[in-house]
Design a protein around this motif. Structure first.
Motif, PDB file in Angstrom:
ATOM      1  N   MET A 171       0.827  -1.216   0.000  1.00  0.00           N
ATOM      2  CA  MET A 171       0.000   0.000   0.000  1.00  0.00           C
ATOM      3  C   MET A 171       0.855   1.257   0.000  1.00  0.00           C
ATOM      4  O   MET A 171       0.367   2.339  -0.321  1.00  0.00           O
ATOM      5  CB  MET A 171      -0.928  -0.008   1.212  1.00  0.00           C
ATOM      6  CG  MET A 171      -1.842  -1.224   1.207  1.00  0.00           C
ATOM      7  SD  MET A 171      -2.791  -1.382   2.727  1.00  0.00           S
ATOM      8  CE  MET A 171      -4.040  -0.163   2.447  1.00  0.00           C
ATOM      9  N   GLY A 172       2.127   1.139   0.363  1.00  0.00           N
ATOM     10  CA  GLY A 172       3.006   2.304   0.300  1.00  0.00           C
ATOM     11  C   GLY A 172       4.226   2.135   1.162  1.00  0.00           C
ATOM     12  O   GLY A 172       4.196   1.440   2.179  1.00  0.00           O
ATOM     13  N   SER A 173       5.318   2.756   0.691  1.00  0.00           N
ATOM     14  CA  SER A 173       6.513   2.918   1.519  1.00  0.00           C
ATOM     15  C   SER A 173       6.663   4.414   1.699  1.00  0.00           C
ATOM     16  O   SER A 173       6.539   5.166   0.732  1.00  0.00           O
ATOM     17  CB  SER A 173       7.749   2.367   0.802  1.00  0.00           C
ATOM     18  OG  SER A 173       7.814   0.980   0.970  1.00  0.00           O
ATOM     19  N   TYR A 174       6.919   4.847   2.913  1.00  0.00           N
ATOM     20  CA  TYR A 174       6.840   6.290   3.199  1.00  0.00           C
ATOM     21  C   TYR A 174       7.774   6.642   4.347  1.00  0.00           C
ATOM     22  O   TYR A 174       8.142   5.770   5.151  1.00  0.00           O
ATOM     23  CB  TYR A 174       5.395   6.681   3.546  1.00  0.00           C
ATOM     24  CG  TYR A 174       4.745   5.728   4.522  1.00  0.00           C
ATOM     25  CD1 TYR A 174       4.856   5.927   5.889  1.00  0.00           C
ATOM     26  CD2 TYR A 174       4.058   4.592   4.073  1.00  0.00           C
ATOM     27  CE1 TYR A 174       4.290   5.030   6.782  1.00  0.00           C
ATOM     28  CE2 TYR A 174       3.504   3.693   4.968  1.00  0.00           C
ATOM     29  CZ  TYR A 174       3.614   3.915   6.317  1.00  0.00           C
ATOM     30  OH  TYR A 174       3.076   3.037   7.204  1.00  0.00           O
ATOM     31  N   PRO A 175       8.175   7.946   4.418  1.00  0.00           N
ATOM     32  CA  PRO A 175       9.066   8.339   5.514  1.00  0.00           C
ATOM     33  C   PRO A 175       8.384   8.116   6.860  1.00  0.00           C
ATOM     34  O   PRO A 175       7.218   8.461   7.027  1.00  0.00           O
ATOM     35  CB  PRO A 175       9.293   9.840   5.277  1.00  0.00           C
ATOM     36  CG  PRO A 175       8.872  10.087   3.874  1.00  0.00           C
ATOM     37  CD  PRO A 175       7.852   9.062   3.521  1.00  0.00           C
ATOM     38  N   ARG A 176       9.139   7.527   7.760  1.00  0.00           N
ATOM     39  CA  ARG A 176       8.602   7.222   9.079  1.00  0.00           C
ATOM     40  C   ARG A 176       8.451   8.515   9.885  1.00  0.00           C
ATOM     41  O   ARG A 176       9.301   9.402   9.803  1.00  0.00           O
ATOM     42  CB  ARG A 176       9.602   6.296   9.759  1.00  0.00           C
ATOM     43  CG  ARG A 176       9.235   5.836  11.104  1.00  0.00           C
ATOM     44  CD  ARG A 176      10.371   4.937  11.595  1.00  0.00           C
ATOM     45  NE  ARG A 176      10.139   4.538  12.958  1.00  0.00           N
ATOM     46  CZ  ARG A 176      11.033   3.906  13.691  1.00  0.00           C
ATOM     47  NH1 ARG A 176      12.212   3.594  13.191  1.00  0.00           N
ATOM     48  NH2 ARG A 176      10.762   3.574  14.915  1.00  0.00           N
TER      49      ARG A 176
END
Ligand code: PEP
Ligand code: MN
Length: 570
Positions: free
Chosen positions: A276-281
């Motif tokens: 569903m997504g990779s995103y900045p933590r």
């Protein structure tokens, strides 16, 4: 001129909703940000999918009530991408129309999530119906607009301010440290490539086959690849009874070797895995961390430093006047009213405008220091008494000037804040006398005074024992003649870096130009002032003093609307 492109972010709720607050913080460095309120979560995803909004923000998890499962369901259904996350501390208030007592509350409205977070608190309202609505701030709006009686709502303190209702209780959530995590969503997948520089998170959804031990096997794969899981949530398949999707959050990016390998293995085993997504933590901002550090490494106190100085008193001083905590971070106090008190009708009509638009404190000069002895000198004691009448009628504390030691007793009897005007900033006899009292003091900068001289005048008051001093930048004399004075806004950050005393700005006397009052009031907020003092008159053209720089009802309403808008950003 070409209009700069807007960056629209859809959120569920109304102005003042927690989602709006979260997006304003998340996107605070993005230009031309426009929050788009939506009625439902579905409307948020639709706004993003259709291109009506560049991004959407959706709550996904709360530290008291757990997952907001509907968000996961909608993201899977629409295949929108998760491109960011943020976390917002959530504190709820019980909000009601003015003058209502808790015993009179028959209905309490709010978003179901907010009602659940305050479930224990709500148990005491045995005679009230607890009713879910579409939004926290939306319920506040509903009560305000429909002028409902006997009702209350649970929402943020800020939304009570926006819709001008009363706050009956604050921090009513059942557990401290209540936080909500939000996803930022987009139609395009902006983070699939090359963001190895960020600490990342990835959200996936997968199915398992209906065989014994399948979930255990899948979890084993994450363990084998040393992947740190941060969330696991099962949701019904919907089309097939008693089958489940598993949503999972983990540390790492989809392009990291260990994640890619683990996903391949699970896909082979179960047949379905969707990223569903990779995103900045989310990471608490550096400035927040710095603040925490400052609190833990308490600064040393220099007992020889002046009383006004931060070396002597490292924490900001807060001066409480009525309900206003002047100097408290995030508070922006508005003092407003006529230059002079001219009579009952003039004062009451003007005070009503100030109150209706949300001013905190009513100003008005009864003893006036005029440049010419032939100008209106104020109503004196009668003026102070009229201020008191207005204070009672509108429930607003009052600030008024004391021009000499002779008048101090009568003004001190009634005023909530004693104003020392620019012309008296260096009247040391007066400063010392006021220093012996405990009443808050508004010390205005002399028109030819340096900031150091202003601070030393404050020192006279502090030295005699009155610690409730508020400083006021009101413009200084320069060679410029286009304005009445030159408003020195750099004074605000300068003073903030050298003194713990609250600082407010008076753009009315600071500019003497009607059209400059609102822009400079907004600038005062932006440079970190704790408030403003604004001259308002119900009929500026007939005012006996400073009518030309006084805002009328329309002008003040506009200024307050702008201030409310900017308060969310600064
Ligand atoms: C006032 O605020 O009424 C006033 C007279 O202002 P100043 O002392 O700044 O001129
Ligand atoms: Mn004036």
């Amino acid at each position: 001129m070409k209009k700069q492109k807007e960056f629209r972010v859809a959120y569920q709720g109304e102005a003042g909703a927690f989602s709006e607050k979260a997006l304003l913080i998340y996107f605070k460095d993005t230009k031309n940000i426009v929050p788009i309120p939506c009625r439902t979560f579905y409307d948020v995803v639709e706004a993003v999918r259709s291109g009506n909004a560049e991004r959407g923000i959706m709550p996904v998890e709360n530290s008291i009530i757990g997952c907001i499962t509907h968000t996961y369901d909608l993201l899977l259904e629409t295949k929108l991408n998760i491109v960011g996350e943020t976390i917002l501390p959530i504190s709820h208030a019980l909000i009601a129309p003015k003058d209502i007592k808790k015993d009179d509350i028959k209905k309490i409205y709010s978003h179901p999530a907010a009602l659940s977070q305050c479930e224990v608190y709500l148990r005491r309202f045995k005679n009230a119906d607890i009713l879910p609505t579409y939004d926290t701030a939306g319920s506040v709006k509903l009560i305000a607009e429909k002028k409902l009686t006997g009702v209350a709502t649970i929402a943020s303190k800020e939304s009570a301010e926006i819709y001008d209702l009363s706050i009956l209780d604050t921090a009513i959530e059942d557990y401290p440290d209540n936080q909500t995590r939000f996803f930022i969503i987009a139609a395009e997948n902006i983070h699939t490539q090359n963001i190895a520089c960020y600490p990342c998170k990835t959200t996936i959804v997968f199915d398992t086959l209906n065989q014994p031990g399948m979930l255990y096997e899948c979890l084993g794969i994450f363990n084998k690849h040393k992947i740190n899981l941060t969330l696991l949530e099962s949701r019904p398949h919907k089309t097939e009874a008693w089958k489940y999707h598993f949503f999972m959050d983990m540390i790492g990016h989809v392009n990291n070797e260990n994640l890619a390998s683990a996903f391949d293995e699970i896909k082979k085993m179960t047949g379905f895995l969707y990223v569903m997504g990779s995103y900045p933590r989310y990471q608490a901002k550096l400035s927040e961390k710095k603040e925490e550090k400052n609190i833990s490494n308490k600064k040393k106190i220099d007992k020889n430093a002046p009383l006004y100085s931060l070396d002597r008193h490292p924490e900001p001083s807060i001066v409480q006047v009525g309900n206003s905590m002047i100097g408290e971070k995030k508070n922006f106090t508005v003092m407003a009213g006529p230059c002079s008190v001219e009579g009952r009708h003039q004062l009451i009509s003007t005070a009503k405008i100030c109150k209706d638009e949300g001013a905190d404190i009513l100003r008005g000069g009864a003893f006036k220091p005029r440049s010419s002895p032939y100008s209106f000198q104020g109503l004196g004691e009668e003026g102070v008494k009229l201020l008191c009448e207005a204070k009672k009628q509108f429930g607003m504390p009052i600030v008024t000037e004391v021009i000499g030691v002779e008048e101090l007793e009568i003004v001190a009897e009634y005023a909530d804040i004693l104003q020392i005007g620019a012309r008296n900033m260096q009247n040391y006899v007066l400063l010392k006398e006021i220093g012996k009292l405990k009443i808050p003091v508004l010390l205005k900068r002399g028109m030819m005074a340096t900031l150091q001289e202003l601070l030393m005048s404050a020192e006279y008051i502090l030295d005699k024992g009155n610690s409730n001093v508020i400083l006021c930048e009101r413009g200084i004399r320069t060679f410029e003649t286009a304005t009445r004075n030159t408003l020195d806004l750099s004074a605000v950050p300068y003073l903030k870096q050298h003194t713990h005393l609250p600082v407010i700005v008076d753009p009315s006397h600071g500019t003497g130009v009607l059209e400059l009052v609102e822009p400079m009031a907004k600038a005062a907020l932006a440079v970190g002032a704790d408030g403003i003092m604004i001259e308002v008159h119900f009929s500026p053209s007939t005012a006996l003093s400073d009518g030309y720089q006084s805002l009328d009802a329309k002008g003040f309403k506009h200024l307050m609307k702008e201030i409310k808008r900017l308060k969310k950003i600064f």
